[in-house]
Design a protein around this motif. Structure first.
Motif, PDB file in Angstrom:
ATOM      1  N   ARG A   1       0.816  -1.216   0.000  1.00 21.97           N
ATOM      2  CA  ARG A   1       0.000   0.000   0.000  1.00 21.97           C
ATOM      3  C   ARG A   1       0.845   1.260   0.000  1.00 21.97           C
ATOM      4  O   ARG A   1       0.328   2.363  -0.170  1.00 21.97           O
ATOM      5  N   GLN A   2       2.142   1.120   0.196  1.00 23.30           N
ATOM      6  CA  GLN A   2       3.021   2.284   0.234  1.00 23.30           C
ATOM      7  C   GLN A   2       2.954   3.033  -1.095  1.00 23.30           C
ATOM      8  O   GLN A   2       3.100   2.449  -2.163  1.00 23.30           O
ATOM      9  N   GLY A   3       2.690   4.327  -1.016  1.00 21.70           N
ATOM     10  CA  GLY A   3       2.627   5.148  -2.216  1.00 21.70           C
ATOM     11  C   GLY A   3       1.232   5.361  -2.768  1.00 21.70           C
ATOM     12  O   GLY A   3       1.049   6.098  -3.729  1.00 21.70           O
ATOM     13  N   GLY A   4       0.231   4.707  -2.177  1.00 19.04           N
ATOM     14  CA  GLY A   4      -1.137   4.950  -2.599  1.00 19.04           C
ATOM     15  C   GLY A   4      -1.646   3.995  -3.661  1.00 19.04           C
ATOM     16  O   GLY A   4      -1.002   3.014  -4.029  1.00 19.04           O
ATOM     17  N   ASP A   5      -2.843   4.314  -4.192  1.00 17.32           N
ATOM     18  CA  ASP A   5      -3.555   3.398  -5.075  1.00 17.32           C
ATOM     19  C   ASP A   5      -2.828   3.128  -6.387  1.00 17.32           C
ATOM     20  O   ASP A   5      -2.834   1.999  -6.894  1.00 17.32           O
ATOM     21  N   LYS A   6      -2.210   4.139  -6.972  1.00 16.37           N
ATOM     22  CA  LYS A   6      -1.499   3.916  -8.229  1.00 16.37           C
ATOM     23  C   LYS A   6      -0.342   2.956  -8.041  1.00 16.37           C
ATOM     24  O   LYS A   6      -0.076   2.101  -8.900  1.00 16.37           O
ATOM     25  N   ALA A   7       0.324   3.075  -6.892  1.00 15.27           N
ATOM     26  CA  ALA A   7       1.436   2.170  -6.605  1.00 15.27           C
ATOM     27  C   ALA A   7       0.926   0.738  -6.396  1.00 15.27           C
ATOM     28  O   ALA A   7       1.579  -0.231  -6.806  1.00 15.27           O
ATOM     29  N   ILE A   8      -0.241   0.597  -5.771  1.00 18.20           N
ATOM     30  CA  ILE A   8      -0.835  -0.737  -5.592  1.00 18.20           C
ATOM     31  C   ILE A   8      -1.126  -1.365  -6.945  1.00 18.20           C
ATOM     32  O   ILE A   8      -0.814  -2.544  -7.195  1.00 18.20           O
ATOM     33  N   ASP A   9      -1.723  -0.584  -7.845  1.00 17.04           N
ATOM     34  CA  ASP A   9      -2.037  -1.106  -9.179  1.00 17.04           C
ATOM     35  C   ASP A   9      -0.778  -1.547  -9.910  1.00 17.04           C
ATOM     36  O   ASP A   9      -0.766  -2.574 -10.608  1.00 17.04           O
ATOM     37  N   ALA A  10       0.279  -0.768  -9.754  1.00 18.55           N
ATOM     38  CA  ALA A  10       1.542  -1.128 -10.414  1.00 18.55           C
ATOM     39  C   ALA A  10       2.087  -2.440  -9.855  1.00 18.55           C
ATOM     40  O   ALA A  10       2.615  -3.284 -10.602  1.00 18.55           O
ATOM     41  N   ARG A  11       1.975  -2.622  -8.557  1.00 18.72           N
ATOM     42  CA  ARG A  11       2.468  -3.869  -7.943  1.00 18.72           C
ATOM     43  C   ARG A  11       1.617  -5.071  -8.352  1.00 18.72           C
ATOM     44  O   ARG A  11       2.140  -6.165  -8.538  1.00 18.72           O
ATOM     45  N   LEU A  12       0.325  -4.863  -8.491  1.00 18.79           N
ATOM     46  CA  LEU A  12      -0.533  -5.948  -8.938  1.00 18.79           C
ATOM     47  C   LEU A  12      -0.245  -6.330 -10.390  1.00 18.79           C
ATOM     48  O   LEU A  12      -0.512  -7.473 -10.807  1.00 18.79           O
ATOM     49  N   ALA A  13       0.289  -5.391 -11.154  1.00 14.38           N
ATOM     50  CA  ALA A  13       0.655  -5.679 -12.548  1.00 14.38           C
ATOM     51  C   ALA A  13       2.010  -6.356 -12.669  1.00 14.38           C
ATOM     52  O   ALA A  13       2.330  -6.929 -13.722  1.00 14.38           O
ATOM     53  N   ASP A  14       2.815  -6.284 -11.614  1.00 14.58           N
ATOM     54  CA  ASP A  14       4.132  -6.923 -11.598  1.00 14.58           C
ATOM     55  C   ASP A  14       3.979  -8.367 -11.112  1.00 14.58           C
ATOM     56  O   ASP A  14       3.405  -8.609 -10.044  1.00 14.58           O
ATOM     57  N   SER A  15       4.467  -9.318 -11.858  1.00  9.99           N
ATOM     58  CA  SER A  15       4.211 -10.735 -11.549  1.00  9.99           C
ATOM     59  C   SER A  15       4.750 -11.134 -10.178  1.00  9.99           C
ATOM     60  O   SER A  15       4.073 -11.843  -9.417  1.00  9.99           O
ATOM     61  N   ALA A  16       5.955 -10.690  -9.834  1.00  8.27           N
ATOM     62  CA  ALA A  16       6.545 -11.070  -8.544  1.00  8.27           C
ATOM     63  C   ALA A  16       5.783 -10.430  -7.386  1.00  8.27           C
ATOM     64  O   ALA A  16       5.473 -11.097  -6.389  1.00  8.27           O
ATOM     65  N   ASP A  17       5.482  -9.141  -7.504  1.00  9.13           N
ATOM     66  CA  ASP A  17       4.734  -8.460  -6.434  1.00  9.13           C
ATOM     67  C   ASP A  17       3.325  -9.015  -6.319  1.00  9.13           C
ATOM     68  O   ASP A  17       2.796  -9.192  -5.212  1.00  9.13           O
ATOM     69  N   ARG A  18       2.698  -9.288  -7.472  1.00  7.85           N
ATOM     70  CA  ARG A  18       1.336  -9.825  -7.441  1.00  7.85           C
ATOM     71  C   ARG A  18       1.313 -11.168  -6.716  1.00  7.85           C
ATOM     72  O   ARG A  18       0.387 -11.438  -5.935  1.00  7.85           O
ATOM     73  N   LYS A  19       2.334 -12.000  -6.945  1.00 10.92           N
ATOM     74  CA  LYS A  19       2.402 -13.290  -6.266  1.00 10.92           C
ATOM     75  C   LYS A  19       2.472 -13.103  -4.753  1.00 10.92           C
ATOM     76  O   LYS A  19       1.768 -13.784  -3.996  1.00 10.92           O
ATOM     77  N   ARG A  20       3.303 -12.166  -4.295  1.00  9.18           N
ATOM     78  CA  ARG A  20       3.425 -11.897  -2.867  1.00  9.18           C
ATOM     79  C   ARG A  20       2.107 -11.384  -2.285  1.00  9.18           C
ATOM     80  O   ARG A  20       1.693 -11.779  -1.185  1.00  9.18           O
ATOM     81  N   ILE A  21       1.456 -10.496  -3.028  1.00  7.86           N
ATOM     82  CA  ILE A  21       0.184  -9.940  -2.551  1.00  7.86           C
ATOM     83  C   ILE A  21      -0.858 -11.037  -2.439  1.00  7.86           C
ATOM     84  O   ILE A  21      -1.577 -11.139  -1.436  1.00  7.86           O
ATOM     85  N   ARG A  22      -0.938 -11.888  -3.435  1.00  7.34           N
ATOM     86  CA  ARG A  22      -1.920 -12.958  -3.427  1.00  7.34           C
ATOM     87  C   ARG A  22      -1.647 -13.943  -2.280  1.00  7.34           C
ATOM     88  O   ARG A  22      -2.589 -14.442  -1.646  1.00  7.34           O
ATOM     89  N   GLU A  23      -0.406 -14.228  -2.010  1.00  9.66           N
ATOM     90  CA  GLU A  23      -0.071 -15.124  -0.901  1.00  9.66           C
ATOM     91  C   GLU A  23      -0.521 -14.538   0.424  1.00  9.66           C
ATOM     92  O   GLU A  23      -1.054 -15.248   1.289  1.00  9.66           O
ATOM     93  N   SER A  24      -0.314 -13.234   0.598  1.00 22.16           N
ATOM     94  CA  SER A  24      -0.732 -12.572   1.837  1.00 22.16           C
ATOM     95  C   SER A  24      -2.248 -12.595   1.987  1.00 22.16           C
ATOM     96  O   SER A  24      -2.777 -12.903   3.061  1.00 22.16           O
ATOM     97  N   ILE A  25      -2.963 -12.272   0.907  1.00 25.25           N
ATOM     98  CA  ILE A  25      -4.428 -12.269   0.963  1.00 25.25           C
ATOM     99  C   ILE A  25      -4.953 -13.672   1.213  1.00 25.25           C
ATOM    100  O   ILE A  25      -5.880 -13.881   2.007  1.00 25.25           O
ATOM    101  N   GLY A  26      -4.354 -14.652   0.562  1.00 23.39           N
ATOM    102  CA  GLY A  26      -4.783 -16.035   0.750  1.00 23.39           C
ATOM    103  C   GLY A  26      -4.673 -16.481   2.192  1.00 23.39           C
ATOM    104  O   GLY A  26      -5.553 -17.184   2.709  1.00 23.39           O
ATOM    105  N   ALA A  27      -3.597 -16.062   2.859  1.00 25.02           N
ATOM    106  CA  ALA A  27      -3.418 -16.423   4.272  1.00 25.02           C
ATOM    107  C   ALA A  27      -4.520 -15.814   5.133  1.00 25.02           C
ATOM    108  O   ALA A  27      -5.049 -16.461   6.053  1.00 25.02           O
ATOM    109  N   LYS A  28      -4.895 -14.563   4.840  1.00 25.17           N
ATOM    110  CA  LYS A  28      -5.960 -13.914   5.610  1.00 25.17           C
ATOM    111  C   LYS A  28      -7.294 -14.624   5.403  1.00 25.17           C
ATOM    112  O   LYS A  28      -8.071 -14.800   6.350  1.00 25.17           O
ATOM    113  N   ILE A  29      -7.562 -15.017   4.185  1.00 22.56           N
ATOM    114  CA  ILE A  29      -8.830 -15.685   3.892  1.00 22.56           C
ATOM    115  C   ILE A  29      -8.887 -17.050   4.563  1.00 22.56           C
ATOM    116  O   ILE A  29      -9.922 -17.444   5.124  1.00 22.56           O
ATOM    117  N   ARG A  30      -7.785 -17.778   4.549  1.00 21.11           N
ATOM    118  CA  ARG A  30      -7.767 -19.087   5.201  1.00 21.11           C
ATOM    119  C   ARG A  30      -7.984 -18.968   6.700  1.00 21.11           C
ATOM    120  O   ARG A  30      -8.612 -19.832   7.328  1.00 21.11           O
TER     121      ARG A  30
END
Length: 529
Positions: free
Chosen positions: A300-329
């Protein structure tokens, strides 16, 4: 009996109770069971209101009376004070400034600026409330997260020397403008990026002005709650000011039972040692918040545009998805996340797990959609036994963590409509978890004491005429998770600064609330005499 109870110790009250002169009143509440805001036994008597003040309580000679209201069989209490409210924006909007969902609970004052979010410039905020009117009074806390964002943006780092100076100056200005203290949301960005020492530096300024420090602490789960309480206590000691735990709870099944007792013991020990420590609680087993929190802090550092950029990056997106998956589980694979707001209307009222199944989506993708498009969820993660345990402490106030709103297509947490009737009607009057007098105090005298309000929260001559009349047999919350936009039952009358805001159970539309400005201790001490 009523005369002696209310007259002792109060010179103005004593003169009126002795009835040396008849009392004139615009409104006379007759023969009610008076809960004065302390936790003592109620007494039968009258309450007289003139202009915006209480002029007599108990038994007294009557002079010229305007409106007389028979309160036989009803409870008469100070207006309820919601210490933890998020009406910062809604209280300024035309459709919600009436704050009817809180008036119908018996609330006459709400405290905004909580969890580190809200207006930083209190003078302009207060002025707009006074110019436009509000259904309830509003007291404000300086929100540290919003303050930090204004002074240094949303970066995950310590402030520079110049930025720290800016933070200090803004804090000083806010205290002089009448905020009642500072709040943090150390679990939210950018507040979570602040180290303890940064918070202490600002707390020192707040303390010098006589303000409080209220915190949504860094964590409330098994691995974070105790260290978060210890950090709060440290900030209080080093900052030299009272500290307050926002929505005190232990979240997650692994934390239920013993952990909240350990956290309460830390607070009790600090209080026994002379530190001023309090807390508030909403009486529900579910919390609620923005789905934005599914995104991990670092992303979330840097705001919404930075989040979108990280979600578009394959490595960052993988990390984000892993974190969200843990919360959901952790929340039963999404079954404990109830969607309260979404860009897809048919998702509202369903759990993340249900949406994932019906839409044939990965629950992680449902969460990301919610996070990126203003979604909100209700999260079931609190133990009922813990809720009952916490509310019995005499230093725990009742607070909603909700906001002014009107009925709509969303399904918000029922606490927005039912917090105070639930505490009084369900837990006190019906379940007998605590005496009704103590429950009333948790809504009135205690929050006034915590905040430092010196003319509200108690039924006393000379105090502001914020009064609620309710039936202890009828009062009860009716809002549910499935049908949350429902006003509670049992509140018959509400007066805000002497004006009827609820009359015979119906809101009047009055906007008699005021901006309540804190008198700076520093200004008082340095003023010429």
């Amino acid at each position: 009996m009523a005369c002696s109870v209310f007259a002792i110790g109060f010179a103005l009250g004593a003169s009126q109770m002795l009835a040396e002169e008849p009392i004139d009143a615009d409104v006379l509440l007759v023969g009610g069971l008076i809960y004065d805001g302390s936790d003592g036994e109620p007494t039968v008597g009258d309450v007289a209101l003139r202009d915006d003040r209480i002029v007599a309580v108990g038994t007294f000679a009557r002079g010229k009376i305007g409106l007389k209201i028979d309160c036989s069989g009803l409870a008469v209490a100070p207006g309820f004070i919601d210490l933890h409210n998020h009406s910062d924006k809604p209280i300024l909007a035309a459709e919600t400034r009436g704050n009817v969902n809180y008036l119908m609970q018996g609330c006459t004052t709400v405290v905004t600026g909580n969890c580190g979010f809200g207006p930083v410039h209190a003078a302009a905020y207060y002025d707009q409330i006074d110019d436009d009117g509000a259904g309830t009074n509003v007291a404000h806390l300086l929100p540290h997260g919003s303050l930090r964002k204004e002074a240094m943006g949303s970066d995950q780092r310590a402030p520079t020397a110049d930025e720290l100076d800016r933070l200090r100056k803004l804090t000083e200005a806010a205290m002089r403008d009448g905020v009642w203290g500072m709040s943090t949301g150390l679990v939210y960005t950018p507040g979570s990026y602040a180290e303890t020492e940064e918070v202490i530096e600002l707390a020192k300024i707040v303390g010098r002005h006589g303000g409080i420090y209220a915190s949504h602490m860094r964590g409330e789960s098994a691995g974070r709650l105790l260290s978060s309480v210890e950090e709060l206590l440290k900030i209080g000691r080093r900052g030299g000011l009272p500290v307050h735990v926002s929505h005190f709870k232990a979240v997650g099944e692994e934390a239920w039972g013993g952990l909240i007792r350990q956290a309460a013991a830390l607070i009790e020990d600090a209080r026994d040692a002379g530190q001023v420590v309090t807390a508030d609680q909403y009486p529900y087993i579910a919390g609620s918040g923005s789905a934005h929190r599914f995104i991990p802090d670092w992303a979330r550092q840097g705001g919404d545009k930075a989040i979108d950029a990280r979600l578009a990056d394959s490595a960052d997106r993988k990390r984000i998805r892993e974190s969200i998956g843990a919360k959901i589980r952790q929340r039963d694979d999404g079954r404990r996340y109830l969607i309260s707001r979404a860009r897809h209307p048919d998702w509202v009222g369903q759990t993340i797990a249900q949406v994932a199944l019906s839409e044939q989506l990965d629950p992680i993708d449902v969460a990301i959609d919610l996070a990126r498009h203003g979604g909100r969820t209700v999260v079931f993660h609190i133990d009922e036994g813990d809720v009952r345990y916490v509310m019995q402490f005499p230093w725990v106030a009742t607070a909603s963590d909700g906001s002014a709103m009107i009925p709509g297509a969303d399904k918000p947490h029922p606490r927005n409509y039912g917090t105070f009737p639930r505490k009084l009607g369900y837990y006190a009057a019906r379940e007998k978890v605590l005496p009704l007098g103590q429950a009333v105090r948790s809504c009135t005298g205690l929050p006034a004491e915590i905040l430092g309000l010196t003319d509200r929260g108690v039924l006393r001559p000379g105090y502001a005429a914020d009064v609620v009349v309710f039936s202890s047999q009828e009062i009860l919350d009716r809002a549910t998770y499935e049908d949350p936009h429902r006003y509670g039952a049992g509140v018959h009358y509400v007066f805000v600064n002497g004006t009827a805001a609820v009359f015979q159970g119906t809101p009047t539309g009055a906007l008699a609330g005021k901006a309540l400005r804190h008198p700076s201790k520093r200004d008082t001490e340095t003023a010429p005499r």
